[in-house]
Design an enzyme around this catalytic site. Structure first.
Site, short mmCIF file in Angstrom:
data_model
loop_
_atom_site.label_atom_id
_atom_site.label_comp_id
_atom_site.label_asym_id
_atom_site.label_seq_id
_atom_site.Cartn_x
_atom_site.Cartn_y
_atom_site.Cartn_z
CG ASP B 425 47.70 82.06 44.85
OD1 ASP B 425 47.64 81.15 44.97
OD2 ASP B 425 47.98 82.43 44.01
CG ASP B 754 47.32 74.75 40.07
OD1 ASP B 754 46.18 75.32 39.80
OD2 ASP B 754 48.40 74.93 39.96
#
Lengths: 351, 1226
Positions: B425, B754
């Protein structure tokens, strides 16, 4: 209120920096053990060590081998196989019938001594193809019963030799092992003079003292319908029935020797020993051989060339390996910790 | 809370230009969808009691992630235990041991099984209990719920029902999926942080329906009544279809009104909402995948070995059965001393098949020693101990947060040593999610002297490399020159480094601001040549944003609540430069400007005329302001590529210089934005504004497009001012860690929620991407709602993938590296069955892979694709709830136990405080654990084969009757006491090389993924060794104790004596073997190995004295029978040596001919060469890295290559130049 407790868990983006509370209690305690840093010895098989190890093994093994072999060579043993010869010519077609019959089973054998036999000379009987190690046989005994008279009813494991013909009378000693006790007997004489066979002390001391009760007497033994082996003198306690004690130690293999007695005089070369034996035991049903063995012992026990030879071979092998390694290190020496052997140096571009 | 109602000081909704004059929702759209299957949910707002009875009874808000509950624990856990084939076998054997078939007493079968199963179950129970506690913590959180008559009261989360009205306050989590009714803002907007759901850090705006806006006070809920019809629970986070029936009018609902459980209310004082989905119906829980019970590859392979052994067991039992039939049928009737048939029919010559069946069962139990029952227990014990070592490791303890590493399941320790791909991540894992303003370029001049983390790390690496390679000595000409070229650069960087360290020591760091340049600080900018541009630059920073200031009551310093952390950093920077944004009203922004000329700051007001929002599509945002001099300015910040396209002809003055700087910043791993402005005349503005207003008030689907178009009209002909470089603060040590992991041959993928740009920037920051790397971006531009559009989109993506693959194939340069960047939408197609293998093949070829905007489910899917597609071991690391899926899906899940919620940690197998500890976890602990477990299992099989086969051989000599030569107790103790502790010490303490070396030679890690220590060759080798050992032990003992007397006193050996002698040999042989296997002896190993052997003799002594042994002929077997016989001792020596001779010879040969890396390193350490010959040591260390295409090592290599290339070019041109000159001279 709850809002405050919750907001503390939120790390704000632009909000003031909040250092989390220190919880040093969670800090692992330092110890060399917990950090896996205990001092350790890290031996490495360097060429020196390898060669030294092999040489050492060789150096230790060869003398042991030599001594073992010498000891084994000192042992004198005489083996006499008699199961066929002791059946009269006429009965040899029906050996089982003969052995079960009521005929006289005395048989004479002569043993000639070639080498000097120092006393004590151990007398063994050797049976062949007799599976004392068969599970049914091994389990068929009651050690509790042997120890004390109170346990004489412990015959559950002894079937079908637990009780007398289906009555409740227990057989002591019960079970197939005791019931099939070896019953050939040997009498030795040299020049017509009887040689006494000492039958005391042929069993383990602890067996006599602890395992077989001094006040346990044979009871209902060999009184059943099934025809078994030797009978026991019901006036002697089990602890003195050494033949039984020896027999009850079941052998590991289907060929086994058991101690019969000791002759406690020296036998000289040229002596002729007459053996008068009672050929009672039925090995004919299963084609088992019977042998009479007279043997001296050494510190190694009986005649056992194998262990000496094995030691010598392993020792020799070690010397051979030591030589091979030495040659290798001469021909293709590898410096200790030579980085050229690292995988990334040995085959570049492999990754 | 009832009375303390917090009124928002600021209503700023009309700042949201796109939002103001929102069209009133019309009823016709979407209502049709909400009928039929999948849309059956009805929620009666404010009437939760309706939902307590069927048919509207929905699940409670109680969540449970446990595997068991009190009732199901026993059956379920037992079922789990007996899913292991071996355990099932032992259960069967234990049951049979109660029958006469059994060769041993029942205790010797049942006790170990009960021990094994009990221990494993206790472990399961403990783990589940921890999960339960964690769940209860969440379930017992309090929420403010409408009770009756407009009164709100606190209730634990688990008591919430569908239809409840809840009030959530700032920074609280939403207790369930809510429909937003109203907020503290007049127009019903609120800000939500969804980090736990998708990992995105920027705040999202949610908006209540206009009709419910009036419900903004506790008492208004008295008598509130509405009905919601909506979709059934589903895992889709970004969609919601429903309608609200309120005041007899139907209003459509969309995801904008939905507040999801586990997201957090930010920047909003409070909101009211109706509970729609509770507990496991909520979207976040629907997204949760069932936590699978993971097993390591080694264990799975071990299962295969057990199957092999089991087949072997059946095979020899079968042989034994055949032997039994032959013996029983032909011989047993003649063996009068056996009195067959027996009562139980176990030995019945008349029914040989029946007896043979019984015998087969007996044999299966008898040879059970081939399958080590204690293996599972031992492995379990070893793993728990290994886990304790991981937990105790001080090098993985984070001082700051006070969290040690935590191995949450110990099942996977050895798997850590075999990882091939890491899926990480981004936010919170690689980065701290904190932005620091670091550098800027204004009017073509670069400011900011501090180096970024990446630069620092790269500089250090370069210096280290210089040392390493400089000492190499045989570097050729061009290499040397390469270094000369690299030299000054490195010096520069080291200067920066040292300076930087000074700065850190001297100054109190300001969060979000790491800028360091005296030319701009303290008002010095006024003396710069471009002071007007600088002023403009600062103004853009302080004006072009959507943040709200918040004054700290004590210090008076402003902090900012911004939508994105970048913006926060800009504002902090502006504040530090003397442009303090202090107030925002509906229409104006107030900035306190401090000039060096005057001491007191002057507060200026800027009227905000329009605000053009940031969207990921536009990649820019602008404000139109009117300053105090009535000048209208458009201030714009955005992605450099977008801004550069929109510059006017005369606005490109600084373009080239700025571009250069931007490249440098990008290389340094910084997030960059370009800033521009333009002046507007009054007419220009008013004409545009008319159009803009028109667009804003328009209805329908093309409203957004219209707005965009209008905005577009305005945002052109800009004048470039400069660029900013913000450092997305990487977590401590992340670049170094990634570098090391890459050197260890691991592949690293980044999966992030994102935006693509952010992800790419971070890719640069942590050296996953670098300049000169070819980026293959796969994205879909087509909006794919309609079916044929879908098809087109798919084809388009397939085409892109094929192109990418082609590109890689064609590439000749061996140093070329590719990066694959793919976004979530595209990924939905790429992960479809027919595409995923193309995608995977491409991804494998690429040095780094970055997936952006992926949903939690997609993260899990990508993980599964990698795991199943490559067949290699994957590790997923993340910190938020959005990573839970991938953490559970991966072979190993690692959670960051830092600041964020606990969900990731709860789902993980290992939890570490920071990403950088991953290196030690894998390279040290993983490497050790892998080797330990592999060696341990091999040894286990060896030892049990060596022992088990002797039982078989003996049986063949005992007429296949199922008799064992060993006493029951010997067999029982063999695995439990006599040989278990040394093997456990092997599994716990063995170290081939120490941790320092593991870290210095990352290449050693590759022994794990290559599976050098647990391949079939090795396993069968050990098995063969076991076979050999069993043969030697059995036959040597048999021959030696055959028929001859074994003592001077003439006694012959009985079964117990032979068995004991044989057992002595077994104990010695296997313990000497393990001593040869180990390479690391602490006192513990010494103690346990010698202890095991001593234990055997002690046992014999004690056993020999016990009354029990009288029953089994073992009375005083050692002191009276065996010990006085020299042959007993000499046999032990002979057999032990002969058993281990081949292994000793084997390892000696292996060491001298094919030494493995760790052998050499051991030798180097042993002969202390690393100290004597430091050059060689550091040279080998640098060589031991895997050739990587990512990490700064790769970056440095690339730079050196580039310099070399340039030099060569120069050299060749020089030589061509030289030539004619030379000629002239002659």
């Amino acid at each position: 209120m709850n809002s405050t407790t919750l907001s503390s868990s939120a790390a704000g983006i632009g909000s003031a920096d909040s250092t989390p509370p220190r919880r040093n209690s969670k800090r692992p305690k330092y110890s060399r053990f917990s950090q896996q840093e205990l001092p350790a010895c890290k031996p490495i098989l360097t060429p020196k060590w390898v060669i030294a190890a092999f040489l050492l093994i060789g150096a230790v093994f060869i003398p042991i081998g030599v001594f073992s072999l010498l000891a084994s060579r000192d042992v004198v043993q005489i083996v006499n196989q008699y199961e066929t010869d002791c059946i009269p010519e006429g009965s040899r077609t029906d050996k089982v019938g003969f052995i079960r019959g009521p005929q006289d089973k005395t048989c004479h054998r002569t043993l000639s001594i070639r080498r000097h036999m120092k006393q004590p000379i151990y007398v063994y009987y050797q049976l062949d193809n007799f599976y004392q190690n068969h599970r049914r046989y091994v389990k068929s005994r009651s050690d509790l019963q042997l120890r004390s008279p109170e346990n004489e009813d412990e015959t559950k494991s002894c079937q079908p030799e637990g009780t007398l013909n289906g009555t409740k009378a227990p057989i002591v000693p019960c079970g197939l092992i005791a019931w099939s006790l070896f019953n050939d007997t040997y009498e030795f004489s040299r020049n017509k003079r009887q040689l006494t066979v000492n039958k005391r002390g042929i069993s383990w001391k602890s067996d006599r003292e602890r395992k077989f009760g001094k006040n346990v007497y044979p009871k209902n033994f060999q009184n059943g319908t099934l025809q078994g082996g030797a009978r026991l003198d019901s006036s002697k306690p089990l602890s003195e029935q050494e033949d039984l004690i020896v027999w009850m130690r079941t052998a590991a293999l289907p060929t086994f020797r058991k101690l019969y007695g000791k002759i406690e005089v020296d036998l000289n070369p040229g002596d002729v020993i007459d053996v008068k034996l009672q050929n009672n035991y039925n090995t004919y049903s299963f084609n088992g051989k019977k042998k009479l063995v007279l043997s001296t012992t050494s510190w190694l026990g009986g005649k056992n060339d194998f262990i000496g030879i094995a030691y010598l071979s392993v020792g020799g092998l070690c010397f051979l390996l030591a030589t091979i390694f030495t040659v290798i290190y001469f021909i293709k020496p590898r410096e200790l910790g030579d980085p050229n052997y690292l995988s990334w140096n040995a085959n570049p571009g492999d990754h | 809370m009832a009375g303390g109602r917090i009124r928002a000081k600021l209503r700023r909704s009309n700042l949201y230009t796109f939002a103001c004059h929102r069209p009133h929702p019309t009823e016709e759209d979407k209502t049709d969808e909400i009928e039929g299957p999948g849309y059956s949910r009805i929620v009666h707002c404010n009437k939760p009691h309706i939902h307590e009875i069927k048919p509207l009874k929905y699940c409670t808000n109680y969540i449970s992630t446990t595997k068991y509950n009190f009732l199901t624990f026993l059956p379920k856990a037992i079922f789990e235990q007996f899913r292991r084939v071996a355990n099932l076998y032992f259960l069967l054997a234990a049951a049979l041991s109660l029958t006469p078939v059994s060769p041993f007493g029942p205790m010797s079968m049942i006790a170990p099984l009960a021990f094994v199963v009990g221990l494993s179950m206790a472990k399961e129970a403990l783990e589940d209990w921890r999960r339960f506690i964690q769940d209860m913590k969440v379930n017992l959180r309090k929420a403010s719920v409408h009770k009756e008559g407009g009164v709100f009261g606190l209730k634990p989360w688990m008591k919430l029902r569908v239809g409840d009205i809840v009030k959530v306050e700032k920074d609280q989590f939403f207790p369930a999926d809510l429909l937003l009714l109203s907020s503290s803002y007049e127009d019903g907007i609120c800000y939500v942080e969804t980090m736990n759901l998708d990992g995105e850090t920027n705040l999202k705006v949610k908006r209540a329906l206009e009709v419910t806006l009036s419900l903004d006070d506790d008492p208004t809920f008295e008598g509130f009544d509405a009905t919601i019809r909506c979709e059934d629970p589903n895992p889709n986070l970004y969609t919601f279809v429903g309608k609200l029936d309120y005041n007899s009018r139907v209003h459509p609902l969309d995801p904008n009104q939905i507040l999801l459980r586990d997201s957090k209310l930010r920047n909003t004082a409070y909101v009211y909402g109706v509970v729609i989905f509770t507990g496991h119906d909520s979207k976040v829980m629907q997204n949760a995948t069932k936590s699978p019970s993971k097993r390591s590859r080694i264990e799975k392979q071990m299962d295969k070995i057990i199957y092999i052994l089991f087949s072997f067991l059946v095979f020899i039992s079968f042989i034994s059965g055949v032997g039994f039939i032959v013996k029983t049928k032909n011989d047993l009737p003649h063996w009068w001393y056996l009195q067959v048939p027996d009562r139980e029919g176990l030995f019945d010559p008349n029914k040989p098949l029946q007896s043979a069946f019984y015998h087969l069962v007996t044999a299966l139990m008898l040879y059970g020693y081939l399958i080590p029952i204690s293996l599972y227990v031992s492995i379990e014990v070893v793993k728990v101990l290994q886990a304790i070592f991981i937990n105790q490791d001080l090098n993985m303890y984070d001082e700051e947060s006070g969290t040690p590493a935590q191995a949450r399941t110990s099942n996977l320790n050895e798997e850590l040593g075999q990882v091939d791909t890491i899926l990480s991540d981004k936010t919170g894992t690689l980065t701290c999610n904190q932005m620091d303003f670091l550098k800027c370029s204004i009017a073509g001049t670069a400011y900011g002297t501090r180096a970024s983390d990446v630069e620092l790390a790269a500089a250090k690496q370069m210096v280290m490399d210089m040392d390493g390679q400089g000492q190499n000595g045989n570097g050729n000409f061009s290499e040397k020159n390469g270094h000369e070229f690299a030299g000054p650069e490195i010096q520069l960087e080291t200067v920066i480094t040292s300076k930087d360290e000074d700065a850190i020591n001297n100054k109190n760091p300001i969060k979000g601001f790491s800028f360091e340049d005296s030319r701009l600080m303290n008002g010095n900018w006024f003396k710069e040549p471009n002071e007007n541009n600088i002023l403009l630059f600062f103004r853009i920073l302080s004006l072009c944003h959507t943040a709200i200031p918040e004054q700290n009551q004590e210090t008076g310093v402003f902090t900012y609540e911004a939508e994105s952390p970048d913006e926060g950093a800009f504002l902090v920077a502006a504040r530090e430069f003397g442009f303090e944004f202090c107030k925002r009203t509906q229409s104006s922004v107030f900035v306190r400007e401090k000039y060096p000329s005057s001491q007191e700051p002057t507060e200026r007001e800027f009227k905000v005329l329009a605000l053009l929002d940031f969207t990921s599509k536009r990649k820019r945002m602008s404000v139109i302001i009117r300053d105090e001099k009535d000048q209208i300015l458009l201030l714009c910040k955005g992605a450099d590529s977008i801004i550069f396209d929109r510059l006017s002809k005369n606005g490109r003055m600084y373009e080239e210089a700025t571009r250069k700087h931007l490249n440098e910043y990008g290389e340094a791993g910084l997030r960059t934005l370009a800033l521009a402005y333009k002046k507007l005349s009054e007419e220009e503005y008013s004409t545009w504004n008319d159009e803009f207003t028109k667009a804003k008030t328009s209805f329908g689907a093309d409203r957004e497009a219209n707005l965009e178009r209008v905005s577009d009209l305005m945002e052109k002909d800009l004048i470039l001012v400069g660029a900013t470089a913000v450092e997305d603060k990487l977590q401590k040590g992340v670049p170094q860690c990634i570098d090391k992991l890459a050197q260890a041959g691991l592949k690293i993928w980044v999966l992030t929620g994102d935006k693509m740009e952010t992800a790419i920037n971070i890719g640069f920051a942590c050296s996953l991407l670098r300049q000169g790397m070819r980026q293959i971006c796969i994205s879909s531009n087509l909006d794919a709602i309609v079916q044929d559009c879908r098809q087109a989109a798919k084809e388009d993506i397939l085409q892109q993938i094929t192109n990418g693959t082609e590109m890689i194939k064609v590439e000749k340069d061996p140093h070329a590296a590719f990066a694959l960047i793919i976004d979530g939408k595209t990924l939905t197609y790429a992960l479809e069955d027919d595409m995923k293998h193309h995608f995977l093949n491409l991804a494998i070829e690429c040095a780094s892979v970055i997936c952006c905007r992926v949903s939690p489910k997609q993260k899990a899917l990508v993980t599964r694709l990698v795991k199943e597609g490559t067949g290699k071991i994957t590790l997923a690391i993340g910190d938020g709830a959005n990573d839970v899926g991938m953490i559970q899906e991966a072979d190993i899940g690692v959670g960051i136990s830092g600041c964020e919620g606990m969900q990731a940690v709860m789902a993980s197998d290992f939890a570490i405080a920071e990403f950088q500890f991953l290196e030690r976890l894998l390279v040290v602990h993983g490497h050790w654990c892998y080797k330990r477990i592999a060696q341990m299992i091999c040894y286990f099989f060896y030892k049990n084969i060596a022992f088990g086969l002797t039982i078989f051989y003996f049986e063949a000599f005992a007429g296949f009757s199922g008799q064992s030569v060993y006493d029951d107790w010997y067999m029982l103790l063999f695995n439990v006491v006599l040989t278990s502790l040394p093997v456990i010490s092997l599994g716990v303490f063995e170290q081939d090389v120490d941790s320092e070396v593991c870290l210095q030679f990352p290449a050693l890690y590759q022994q794990g993924p290559k599976n050098l220590f647990f391949d079939w060759q090795r396993i069968f080798g050990w098995m063969a060794n076991g076979l050999y050992t069993s043969l030697v032990i059995f036959f040597l003992n048999i021959v030696i104790f055959y028929d001859q007397a074994f003592r001077l006193e003439g006694q012959t050996a009985d079964m117990v004596a032979v068995g004991t002698a044989m057992m002595t040999c077994v104990i010695w042989a296997v313990n000497v073997q393990i001593a040869l296997t180990m390479s690391h002896f602490t006192w513990i190993q010494h103690f346990l190995i010698s202890g095991s052997i001593t234990m055997w003799y002690l046992f014999l002594l004690v056993y020999g004295e016990m009354a029990y042994s009288l029953r089994v002929n073992a009375f005083r077997v050692l002191i009276e029978i065996l010990a006085p016989a020299p042959i007993y001792w000499s046999t032990t020596l002979l057999v032990t040596v002969l058993c281990n001779l081949p292994y000793l010879a084997h390892i000696s040969f292996q060491r001298s001919f094919k030494p493995l890396d760790h052998h050499i390193i051991q030798e180097i350490k042993y002969s202390r060469k690393d100290i004597e010959d430091g050059h060689m040591w550091s040279r080998e260390r640098s060589k031991a890295r895997q050739k990587t295409k990512i990490g700064f090592t790769a970056r440095v290599d690339a730079k050196i290559r580039q310099l070399k290339g340039r030099l060569q070019k120069k050299y060749s041109t020089m030589s061509t130049c030289h030539h004619p000159i030379g000629q002239q001279q002659t």
